[in-house]
Design an enzyme around this catalytic site. Structure first.
Site, mmCIF file in Angstrom:
data_model
loop_
_atom_site.group_PDB
_atom_site.id
_atom_site.type_symbol
_atom_site.label_atom_id
_atom_site.label_comp_id
_atom_site.label_asym_id
_atom_site.label_seq_id
_atom_site.Cartn_x
_atom_site.Cartn_y
_atom_site.Cartn_z
ATOM 1 N N LYS B 232 0.834 -1.203 0.000
ATOM 2 C CA LYS B 232 0.000 0.000 0.000
ATOM 3 C C LYS B 232 0.873 1.259 0.000
ATOM 4 O O LYS B 232 0.629 2.203 -0.766
ATOM 5 C CB LYS B 232 -0.923 -0.010 1.222
ATOM 6 C CG LYS B 232 -1.798 1.226 1.368
ATOM 7 C CD LYS B 232 -3.135 1.069 0.672
ATOM 8 C CE LYS B 232 -3.978 2.329 0.714
ATOM 9 N NZ LYS B 232 -5.260 2.155 1.405
ATOM 10 N N HIS B 253 -13.972 -3.264 -5.722
ATOM 11 C CA HIS B 253 -14.688 -2.216 -4.991
ATOM 12 C C HIS B 253 -15.866 -1.623 -5.753
ATOM 13 O O HIS B 253 -16.807 -1.139 -5.141
ATOM 14 C CB HIS B 253 -13.724 -1.096 -4.574
ATOM 15 C CG HIS B 253 -12.863 -1.454 -3.407
ATOM 16 N ND1 HIS B 253 -11.999 -2.532 -3.405
ATOM 17 C CD2 HIS B 253 -12.740 -0.892 -2.166
ATOM 18 C CE1 HIS B 253 -11.375 -2.605 -2.235
ATOM 19 N NE2 HIS B 253 -11.797 -1.620 -1.467
#
Lengths: 368, 368
Positions: B232, B253
């Protein structure tokens, strides 16, 4: 400063990749498609208020290029609407229209519309483009330039917001023809502010030009707006997020925000409160031995020429000021920081004002 | 990837002057004053929820240095609270406490608390400092890192927010001991995501380690959290505001947000919706000829091992998906953009999915 011609003029706010132009001139909103270069994608929403919509909404729509999906949102007017409820209505409208991250908001109106629309743009889908089309003098010389956006909270002015720069600012000086005289005076308070904080020559020019400005004389207006925007652009480029010099633009605002919050937003216009606040700051500077009594009297005359109130609100007590001033954004930990005047045309941030001196000023300053 | 020891470990999110560390390790919250280096001034407010407060609030308070003015705000729990009303309560509390621009917010809890507190910090007085102390696996591996903050709108998830980076992230892996198994599984969905989008070796390691992870085996957990945070941090440093590669983190998502919004936030956990969404993205990638049927089956087994749902919600129709997916922040003008898989461990953003293929997938994907 000599008079400036009233034709079109362009300044730049220099912020690297986020730099943007300010176009100033008469009739700019009449040029079809003039806003085209600042659009991020194919969706635009013009947000304005009930007072401005009948005057300029159609022209603003025509200033967007053909083929773009344009929506309109008309909010109620007034400082009391600068709150979360109305920002939320902008977000609702954007989502109901299915607008995506490449949309552009257009703020058509005064400082309230500009601050709110800018904040809505800063947070919609974590940030979309927006354009400022200010139609009041106050918005043209101050709030539309520099990226300070936000809303009020019952406990303090502009307490929730973001730094978010527009793609461009379009100032059509003809829009001032429809501005009520009281709002013109309120805008002049911010113009006077620039002279006071860093341009003594501009202050002297203003002193002579205020009657012409109140008569909406085009060359005088163009000169005042251009010089104000140039000073604002210079300060913002130096210090975008108010770590230093930008705080000087708050001259009169710590007192002024206290007045606005105490009176309930909208009773006093922002510029009116700033005007009285600048006089309070000047008085305090005199009590510190920085300004002469004559300097303060000179400012009083200038503010009177601008048509601004010279007294604080009747019935506003010392504690009403102090409690609100303690919440000011400039304060560090629990020290009160004020913008004061070392001389006419030279402001500074000062955090060592003796509390007794401030209280004395607040006790003695005239109430109207 | 080999197993990593479970001792303390520090990573950095490299963002120039806004760089910040992520400390990962067991018992970090037990070190008195451990949060001191990240405070901006002498005022701090810990914001948490009703579930986390009895477990960790006292410890978090002790992790702040003595002499600092500390306030606490306990909000209700759940995704349904991630809205303007509750952000507004944070602003109210800050103003009532008289907190200034140099205050620091501490987000103690899962992704909902972290996103909301980060957004509150981004906008309070146009931006104040904040610290992430994530206590769920999902927040530890994903939402606490990278500065995406925001709230939900009835019409879409995370539609209002800001990019605003914390001063630091403190991940005490011991807090997972109190995490309900269903929330652990939800967090594993985001861990699996990292493997799928850019680390096939990590995916293979996860495949073997999922049983140990669900047993909260310390070395396995430390390995999964460290690798996830490292991936990340790498992506965020490359593309802070999602102009490019960061969009890959949205694998699953677009489908997942549609599920969450349709079900009403909180019915499905975010990670559960993302898990099902990743399977839908994989299926679509297979229909485009990019993945094999065997790849999709492999992902199904991994998600089952993680304890995640494999079906979309019963009764959720094709249009329920499409109408919500059209509002996705990744879309450009009116084109739908999806994160899909070119291979296991290699994701891409694709905006040319034939509508018919998508509709076919939405019709045929199993409902539970």
């Amino acid at each position: 400063m000599t008079q400036t011609p009233s034709g079109p003029h362009t300044l730049e706010v220099a912020l690297g990749s986020r730099s943007y132009p300010i176009h100033i001139g008469p009739g700019l909103l009449n040029e079809p498609g003039v806003l085209a270069p600042w659009l991020a994608g194919q969706q635009a929403m013009i947000v304005t208020n009930e007072t401005v919509a009948p005057l300029y909404l159609e022209r603003c729509r025509a200033a967007l290029p053909e083929g773009v999906e344009v929506r309109e949102l008309v909010l109620p007017d007034g400082e009391a609407t600068k709150n979360l409820e109305h920002v939320s209505r902008i977000w609702d409208a954007l989502l109901e229209a299915g607008f995506n991250r490449r949309c552009t908001l257009v703020a058509l109106g005064g400082g309230v519309v500009g601050d709110m629309v800018g904040f809505a743009a800063a947070c919609y889908q974590r940030g979309v483009a927006f354009i400022q089309v200010p139609t009041t003098l106050l918005a043209q010389v101050d709030s539309s330039v520099g990226g300070k956006t936000g809303i009020n909270h019952p406990l303090g002015k502009n307490m929730v917001g973001a730094f978010w720069q527009p793609r461009g600012v379009l100032i059509d000086t003809d829009t001032l023809d429809t501005l009520p005289p009281r709002e013109l005076s309120a805008g002049l308070a911010e113009v006077i502010k620039y002279g006071l904080i860093r341009d003594a020559d501009f202050l002297a020019w203003l002193e002579r030009s205020l009657p012409a400005l109140r008569e909406l004389e085009p060359d005088a207006l163009a000169g005042a707006i251009q010089r104000s925007c140039a000073l604002k652009a210079e300060i913002v480029a130096e210090d975008e997020t108010e770590q230093g010099v930008r705080a000087l633009l708050n001259l009169g605002h710590t007192f002024g925000h206290a007045i606005e919050a105490h009176q309930g937003y909208g009773d006093w216009l922002h510029g009116e409160a700033v005007g009285a606040g600048m006089l309070m700051a000047a008085e305090l500077s005199a009590r510190l031995g920085w300004l002469s009594v004559r300097d303060v009297e000179r400012l009083r005359v200038i503010l009177r020429l601008a048509g601004l109130p010279l007294d604080a609100p009747a019935g506003m007590g010392v504690d009403d000021f102090l409690s609100r001033m303690r919440l000011d954004k400039k304060n560090v930990d629990s020290r009160l920081r004020l913008v004061l005047l070392r001389a006419m045309g030279d402001a500074c941030v000062y955090d060592a004002t003796p509390e007794a001196l401030l209280v004395e000023l607040l006790e003695q300053f005239p109430r109207g």
